[in-house]
Write a protein that holds these residues in place. Structure first.
Motif, PDB file in Angstrom:
ATOM      1  N   PRO A 149       0.810  -1.223   0.000  1.00 49.13           N
ATOM      2  CA  PRO A 149       0.000   0.000   0.000  1.00 49.13           C
ATOM      3  C   PRO A 149       0.842   1.273   0.000  1.00 49.13           C
ATOM      4  CG  PRO A 149      -0.125  -1.159   2.121  1.00 49.13           C
ATOM      5  CD  PRO A 149       0.630  -2.043   1.191  1.00 49.13           C
ATOM      6  N   ASP A 150       2.099   1.164   0.447  1.00 46.28           N
ATOM      7  CA  ASP A 150       2.904   2.368   0.605  1.00 46.28           C
ATOM      8  C   ASP A 150       4.195   2.362  -0.202  1.00 46.28           C
ATOM      9  OD1 ASP A 150       4.035   0.312   1.921  1.00 46.28           O
ATOM     10  OD2 ASP A 150       4.271   1.312   3.861  1.00 46.28           O
ATOM     11  N   ARG A 151       4.321   1.399  -1.136  1.00 50.83           N
ATOM     12  CA  ARG A 151       5.559   1.376  -1.912  1.00 50.83           C
ATOM     13  C   ARG A 151       5.340   0.827  -3.314  1.00 50.83           C
ATOM     14  NH1 ARG A 151       9.667  -2.332  -0.876  1.00 50.83           N
ATOM     15  NH2 ARG A 151       8.943  -4.444  -0.978  1.00 50.83           N
ATOM     16  N   VAL A 152       6.179   1.299  -4.237  1.00 54.78           N
ATOM     17  CA  VAL A 152       6.057   0.865  -5.632  1.00 54.78           C
ATOM     18  C   VAL A 152       7.415   0.396  -6.139  1.00 54.78           C
ATOM     19  CG1 VAL A 152       4.127   2.414  -6.175  1.00 54.78           C
ATOM     20  CG2 VAL A 152       6.482   3.200  -6.566  1.00 54.78           C
ATOM     21  N   ARG A 153       7.355  -0.418  -7.187  1.00 50.23           N
ATOM     22  CA  ARG A 153       8.553  -0.871  -7.890  1.00 50.23           C
ATOM     23  C   ARG A 153       8.555  -0.190  -9.258  1.00 50.23           C
ATOM     24  NH1 ARG A 153       9.625  -7.310  -8.323  1.00 50.23           N
ATOM     25  NH2 ARG A 153      10.324  -6.922  -6.178  1.00 50.23           N
ATOM     26  N   VAL A 154       9.632   0.515  -9.568  1.00 55.84           N
ATOM     27  CA  VAL A 154       9.781   1.146 -10.884  1.00 55.84           C
ATOM     28  C   VAL A 154      10.675   0.226 -11.716  1.00 55.84           C
ATOM     29  CG1 VAL A 154      10.654   3.161 -12.123  1.00 55.84           C
ATOM     30  CG2 VAL A 154       9.550   3.455  -9.890  1.00 55.84           C
TER      31      VAL A 154
END
Ligand SMILES: Cc1cc2nc3c(=O)[nH]c(=O)nc-3n(C[C@H](O)[C@H](O)[C@H](O)COP(=O)(O)OP(=O)(O)OC[C@H]3O[C@@H](n4cnc5c(N)ncnc54)[C@H](O)[C@@H]3O)c2cc1C
Length: 423
Positions: A306-311
């Protein structure tokens, strides 16, 4: 005494693990051979997208218009290391031959049964591995910054429509409503509604390894260095010993070509390298609900929590073990910072992995043409996380003499041996 098995699986990524689990379910005595380095697997670091619509190979008819920019390394979708070029000439020859509309349409039709079975196979695997909470069917978005870019994807939409792949077209406002985390203004977007995704695919791989161990699966934590036919079976030499197996599955991802070559199979393959880096979402940002392909940046942003993404970056054509070049992932990260409200990076170094790629975008799945008891299962390119579990079932069918439910004639190894007809 030499260890023996009914069947040895070389490679413990998504494809190899799924194969080992499916073979075990068919009551074969399996040994899985893999060095056990989690981050060395491409299955660890991908975007986790499982899409029925992932049927359109990189070798597309649009390639010809983009070729001048690609050759100048002026398009972020591709970085070509020129020192590596001589080693991938067979791959490039097949790639150019495949970049025609007829071939693109044929590949889409061939891939559809595989991608259509992918989500159900993942649901089943996740239920067995206890990772259902990592799987969500919230769709995925391909976002276009300009109307021209959207118009340029008309052929893709036509092919998807013909195959009944569900999607909705959104304008900029509708996109913002569906995905409020996006702060960049896009002209249009395609929301592929049947698509699912796996949060942190590396954790799924870990859970599959645990499942394999719990159900009595044997493994050798080592790299197989040589594969030799021996009577009615095979001898596998690995760092630390030898194993005899009646059948062998070669599922070593981007390293598969090396072992195959020693048996006389010179496949036209390449490592399409890709990078990722994690970022925190700004505390005031809504969570990202689904992976987004920003076509203007040639990069994917996928929620990993919910609080992090992978680029994730585009493609780099270079040797698997060449030193990393962070140019593409740095550019993708800069673009991502204008697409979402991001906090700081969460890892010190970007991750690098190699898509095990075939030039026509279709995997190699089938029996070896010149050896008994050898099954090839590699070359899944951009879709190996999603189609790995289906491939595992196909491998188990081949090993037990059953007709696979998915037609595999288009994935025959023979097509990538030798030089292609260019006209
Ligand atoms: C940036 C990026 C984004 C991606 N996004 C997606 C996506 O959204 N959806 C999707 O479906 N796919 C995606 N992919 C592609 C996907 O990750 C790969 O197709 C898939 O992981 C390939 O799985 P594999 O099991 O064939 O290979 P791997 O996961 O690489 O596993 C191969 C294993 O074989 C082992 N091995 C190698 N040589 C030997 C040997 N000699 N002996 C024993 N073991 C050996 C390796 O150590 C490794 O553990 C992406 C890839 C990248 C790089």
């Amino acid at each position: 005494m030499v260890e023996t098995a009914d069947i040895a699986v070389i490679g413990g990524g998504m494809v190899g693990l799924a194969s080992a689990l499916a073979l075990q379910e068919r009551r074969l005595d399996v040994v899985l051979c893999d060095p056990g380095e989690a981050r060395a697997r491409t299955s660890f670091g991908n975007a986790g997208v499982i899409s029925r619509g992932s049927i359109l190979p990189m070798a597309s008819p649009a390639l010809w218009g983009k070729l001048p920019a690609y050759l100048r390394n002026a398009d972020r979708a591709l970085r070509l290391d020129y020192t590596h070029l001589p080693r991938i000439i067979p791959y490039l020859a097949h790639f150019l031959a495949a970049a025609r509309e007829t071939r693109w349409r044929e590949a889409a039709a061939s891939l559809l049964p595989l991608t259509s079975a992918a989500y159900a196979a993942h649901e089943r695997l996740a239920a067995r591995a206890g990772t259902t909470d990592r799987l969500a069917r919230t769709g995925w978005i391909k976002a276009y910054r300009t109307e021209d870019a959207f118009a340029g994807a008309a052929l893709e939409r036509d092919i998807l429509e013909r195959h009944g792949v569900a999607f909705e077209i959104l304008d900029g406002d509708a996109l913002r409503e569906r995905e409020p985390a996006l702060v960049r203004r896009y002209a249009r977007a395609m929301l592929l509604t049947e698509t699912g995704s796996v949060r942190e695919p590396g954790r799924l791989i870990e859970a599959c390894e645990a499942l394999y161990a719990q159900t009595g699966g044997r493994r050798i934590r080592s790299t197989v260095t040589r594969l030799t036919p021996d009577g009615d079976g095979w001898v596998l030499a690995y760092e630390g010993g030898t194993l005899w197996a009646k059948q062998v599955v070669l599922a070593a991802g981007a390293a598969s070509g090396v072992l195959a070559r020693e048996l006389g199979y010179r496949f036209a393959l390449a490592a399409e390298r890709g990078y990722h880096r994690h970022y925190a979402l700004h505390p005031d940002s809504p969570p990202l609900s689904r992976p987004v392909l920003d076509t203007g940046a040639a990069s994917i942003i996928a929620p990993m929590g919910p609080d992090r993404v992978r680029v994730l970056s585009g493609v780099e054509l270079n040797a698997r073990h060449a030193a990393p070049n962070h140019g593409q992932i740095e550019a993708a990260s800069r673009e991502a910072a204008d697409t979402l409200r991001l906090g700081g990076p969460l890892d010190n170094e970007p991750w690098l992995g190699s898509r095990p790629s075939t030039p026509d975008g279709m995997p190699v799945i089938g029996r070896a043409p010149r050896h008994r008891g050898l099954i090839f299962a590699f070359g899944h390119g951009h879709i190996g996380l999603s189609t790995g579990p289906v491939t595992g079932e196909i491998v188990a069918d081949l090993a037990t003499g059953r007709e696979p439910a998915v037609p595999i004639a288009p994935f025959a190894p023979q097509r990538l041996l030798g030089f292609p007809r260019l006209i």
